[in-house]
Design an enzyme around this catalytic site. Sequence first.
Site, PDB file in Angstrom:
ATOM      1  N   PRO A   1       0.832  -1.209   0.000  1.00  0.00           N
ATOM      2  CG  PRO A   1      -0.002  -1.041   2.171  1.00  0.00           C
ATOM      3  CD  PRO A   1       0.660  -1.996   1.232  1.00  0.00           C
ATOM      4  CD  GLU A   2       1.819   3.548  -4.534  1.00  0.00           C
ATOM      5  OE1 GLU A   2       2.022   4.757  -4.763  1.00  0.00           O
ATOM      6  OE2 GLU A   2       1.652   2.713  -5.447  1.00  0.00           O
TER       7      GLU A   2
ATOM      8  CG  HIS B   1      -2.532 -16.695   5.808  1.00  0.00           C
ATOM      9  ND1 HIS B   1      -1.318 -17.195   5.400  1.00  0.00           N
ATOM     10  CD2 HIS B   1      -3.464 -17.255   5.005  1.00  0.00           C
ATOM     11  CE1 HIS B   1      -1.505 -18.012   4.373  1.00  0.00           C
ATOM     12  NE2 HIS B   1      -2.792 -18.063   4.118  1.00  0.00           N
TER      13      HIS B   1
ATOM     14  NE  ARG C   1       5.063 -12.820  -0.921  1.00  0.00           N
ATOM     15  CZ  ARG C   1       5.555 -12.204  -1.998  1.00  0.00           C
ATOM     16  NH1 ARG C   1       4.813 -11.317  -2.647  1.00  0.00           N
ATOM     17  NH2 ARG C   1       6.781 -12.460  -2.406  1.00  0.00           N
TER      18      ARG C   1
ATOM     19  NE  ARG D   1      19.149   9.116  -6.308  1.00  0.00           N
ATOM     20  CZ  ARG D   1      18.285   8.305  -5.705  1.00  0.00           C
ATOM     21  NH1 ARG D   1      17.800   8.636  -4.512  1.00  0.00           N
ATOM     22  NH2 ARG D   1      17.907   7.188  -6.265  1.00  0.00           N
TER      23      ARG D   1
END
Length: 289
Positions: free
Chosen positions: A2-3, A108, A126, A169
């Site tokens: 998620p952002e 889970h 996971r 950069r």
Amino acid sequence: MPELPEVETVVRGLTKHIVGQKIKSVKILHPRSFVWDHSMGPIQPSITDLTINKIYRRGKGIIINLSKDLSILIHLKMTGQLIYVEGKSRLNFGHPDPNFTLQMPSKHTRVILSLSKGTLYFNDQRLFGWVKIIPTNEIPNDKFIRNLGPEPFDLKFNLDYLWPILKRRAKSNIKSIIMDQSVVTGVGNIYADESLFLSGLKPTRLGIKLTQKQAAELIKNIQGVLKKGIKYMGTSISHYKTDEGASGKMQNHLNVYGRKGLPCKNCGQPISKTRLNGRGTHYCHTCQL
């Protein structure tokens, strides 16, 4: 993962439902998912009988302030989710997958917080996510928190801040720069693609090649697309859902992400997709230069 808009939506939902409740007990079903700050010593600290005072976000991290100067720091990572059950009410936060949310606890479920009115389950298929207990005054020093750049809505995130980074950069493409959480936190794959489209910048373009005007426009568009994402409670491209278990609506307002082969909303040419730094990247080869 998620952002910022998705995590902000989770924080607002949790705030609405669990602030003010006391923690009655904690059950750890997988030790990898539950850790504590080493400054607290070798023995697992107890948070039983502490009250949830406030919930907020730093980057993609969820911070739950408790009484007695302790806090819970949570990161959902790729498949983490928080499910709150109170009576017959069931609220999904994060990545609800029907394969492991139909019955609580599931195989889970990693951590269970029994609260004064309901139960909060931390699920993680996971095992990349985590729940961490930390003294509240140590949050800025936490390894995850201290490496984060400014929030995109902070006054610090401006041209004076970003311009030297772009020049420093010289070999980095602009997408990798804005997705670097040490540069600006909370921007992930979806919102990076969207902000670059709005700025007319091809994701592969080197950051050093931007003009100051383009860099300023990019900052404005990053902020704008994230605000829009919060307004529509995030995207549901994968498994993300809002606090009420409904899908976020931002996917209905995307310009390029997930639209490979579909006509660009600006010029009508098909949206392209490529791999950039291991991530699926969407752009318009006509509108973005």
